[in-house]
Design a protein around this motif. Structure first.
Motif, PDB file in Angstrom:
ATOM      1  N   PHE A 133       6.147 -12.520 -15.086  1.00 65.03           N
ATOM      2  CA  PHE A 133       6.389 -14.249 -14.048  1.00 65.03           C
ATOM      3  C   PHE A 133       7.288 -14.178 -15.289  1.00 65.03           C
ATOM      4  N   GLU A 137      10.430 -15.813 -17.314  1.00 63.03           N
ATOM      5  CA  GLU A 137      10.968 -16.820 -17.557  1.00 63.03           C
ATOM      6  C   GLU A 137      11.323 -17.006 -18.929  1.00 63.03           C
ATOM      7  N   LEU A 140      14.457 -15.299 -19.510  1.00 57.21           N
ATOM      8  CA  LEU A 140      15.674 -15.859 -18.656  1.00 57.21           C
ATOM      9  C   LEU A 140      16.331 -17.129 -19.851  1.00 57.21           C
ATOM     10  N   ILE A 141      15.470 -17.838 -19.985  1.00 55.56           N
ATOM     11  CA  ILE A 141      15.637 -19.225 -20.377  1.00 55.56           C
ATOM     12  C   ILE A 141      16.717 -19.044 -21.692  1.00 55.56           C
ATOM     13  N   TYR A 144      19.639 -17.806 -20.997  1.00 58.36           N
ATOM     14  CA  TYR A 144      20.590 -19.156 -20.752  1.00 58.36           C
ATOM     15  C   TYR A 144      21.416 -19.279 -21.766  1.00 58.36           C
ATOM     16  N   ASN A 166      19.359 -18.096 -10.470  1.00 56.45           N
ATOM     17  CA  ASN A 166      17.736 -17.763 -10.809  1.00 56.45           C
ATOM     18  C   ASN A 166      16.851 -18.567 -10.911  1.00 56.45           C
ATOM     19  N   LEU A 167      17.166 -19.543 -10.677  1.00 58.64           N
ATOM     20  CA  LEU A 167      15.839 -20.710 -10.891  1.00 58.64           C
ATOM     21  C   LEU A 167      15.325 -20.603  -8.910  1.00 58.64           C
ATOM     22  N   SER A 170      13.905 -17.631  -9.413  1.00 60.23           N
ATOM     23  CA  SER A 170      12.163 -17.648 -10.010  1.00 60.23           C
ATOM     24  C   SER A 170      11.038 -18.519  -8.511  1.00 60.23           C
ATOM     25  N   THR A 171      11.739 -19.148  -7.905  1.00 58.10           N
ATOM     26  CA  THR A 171      11.165 -20.146  -6.822  1.00 58.10           C
ATOM     27  C   THR A 171      11.061 -18.841  -6.471  1.00 58.10           C
ATOM     28  N   LYS A 221      18.534 -11.206  -9.568  1.00 56.06           N
ATOM     29  CA  LYS A 221      18.172 -11.247 -10.837  1.00 56.06           C
ATOM     30  C   LYS A 221      18.681 -10.788 -12.436  1.00 56.06           C
TER      31      LYS A 221
END
Length: 233
Positions: A133, A137, A140-141, A144, A166-167, A170-171, A221
């Motif tokens: 995870f 992230e 993914l960041i 972005y 995507n947030l 991620s949740t 994703k």
């Protein structure tokens, strides 16, 4: 325990930090350092793949903390193959970005590219679901930033939509990991495999819920039908 296994993660992280701090306004230096870094990563990937090609499984325990308590990296045939494919594609993508002038449209293309490589390679090498995870992230960041690279209203709108979905994914990822930990007491992948196999079929409802959540997470994703609604933008 060899330190070679952690280098595909540490090297792009260090290069990205150096590019931001020392070469932010020097595009030529960024290009040279970034290309050299991806070529070095390719060499590391070839070495790791060669080491694992005979079936050898290498473990790296950060801080010498034993699993399942510490962060563990695992290099087997599959993970090193995925690392090798990534490191073969990385210099080709980078050279295309340089040749097309795409990297010159903003100051942070090369640091973001290196951070994305760090996240991708870390996701392939990790042996722990929570660190999967974390690395997801990281990549993914970086993605972005790459998505809105060069700016523009349309690109910003599409990037905002990409971030929001995507947030959400991620949740759901965190919910799935929490369910797995509640059911098994571990997030180490090898330990998970053993504990899940020992569960009774009647007591596997939580595991099934976590599996469905993980399926939804990766479908969102990866924009897999029918969860590809964010991709057309």
């Amino acid at each position: 325990m060899t330190h070679w296994l952690v280098l595909p993660i540490v090297l792009p992280a260090m290069l990205a930090a150096m590019l931001v701090l020392a070469a932010r306004y020097h595009l030529v230096i960024q290009r040279v350092v970034s290309v050299a870094g991806t070529v070095a990563l390719l060499g590391l990937a070839v070495g790791l793949f060669w080491q694992a090609s005979d079936g050898t499984i290498s473990l790296y325990q950060l801080g010498n903390w034993p699993a399942p308590f510490g962060i563990v990296l695992v290099a087997d045939r599959l993970s090193t193959l995925m690392v090798l494919i990534t490191c073969v594609l990385a210099p080709l993508v980078l050279l295309y970005a340089i040749g097309s002038g795409w990297d010159s449209r903003g100051r942070h293309f090369h640091p973001l590219f290196q951070f994305q490589l760090m996240g991708i390679l870390g996701a392939f090498l990790t042996g722990d679901a929570f660190n999967l995870f974390v690395f997801f992230e990281v990549l993914l960041i970086a993605s972005y930033g790459l998505m809105i690279h060069s700016g523009g209203q349309k690109r910003l709108r599409a990037g905002t939509q990409y971030v929001l979905y995507n947030l959400l994914g991620s949740t759901l990822f965190l919910f799935a990991l929490g369910t797995l930990y509640a059911e098994t007491g571990t997030l180490n992948m090898a330990d998970l495999a053993v504990r899940i196999s020992n569960l009774d079929a009647g007591n596997s409802a939580g595991i099934r819920v976590a599996a469905v959540l993980l399926l939804m997470v990766f479908a969102v994703k990866a924009a897999i039908l029918p969860l590809h609604f964010w991709l057309p933008a």
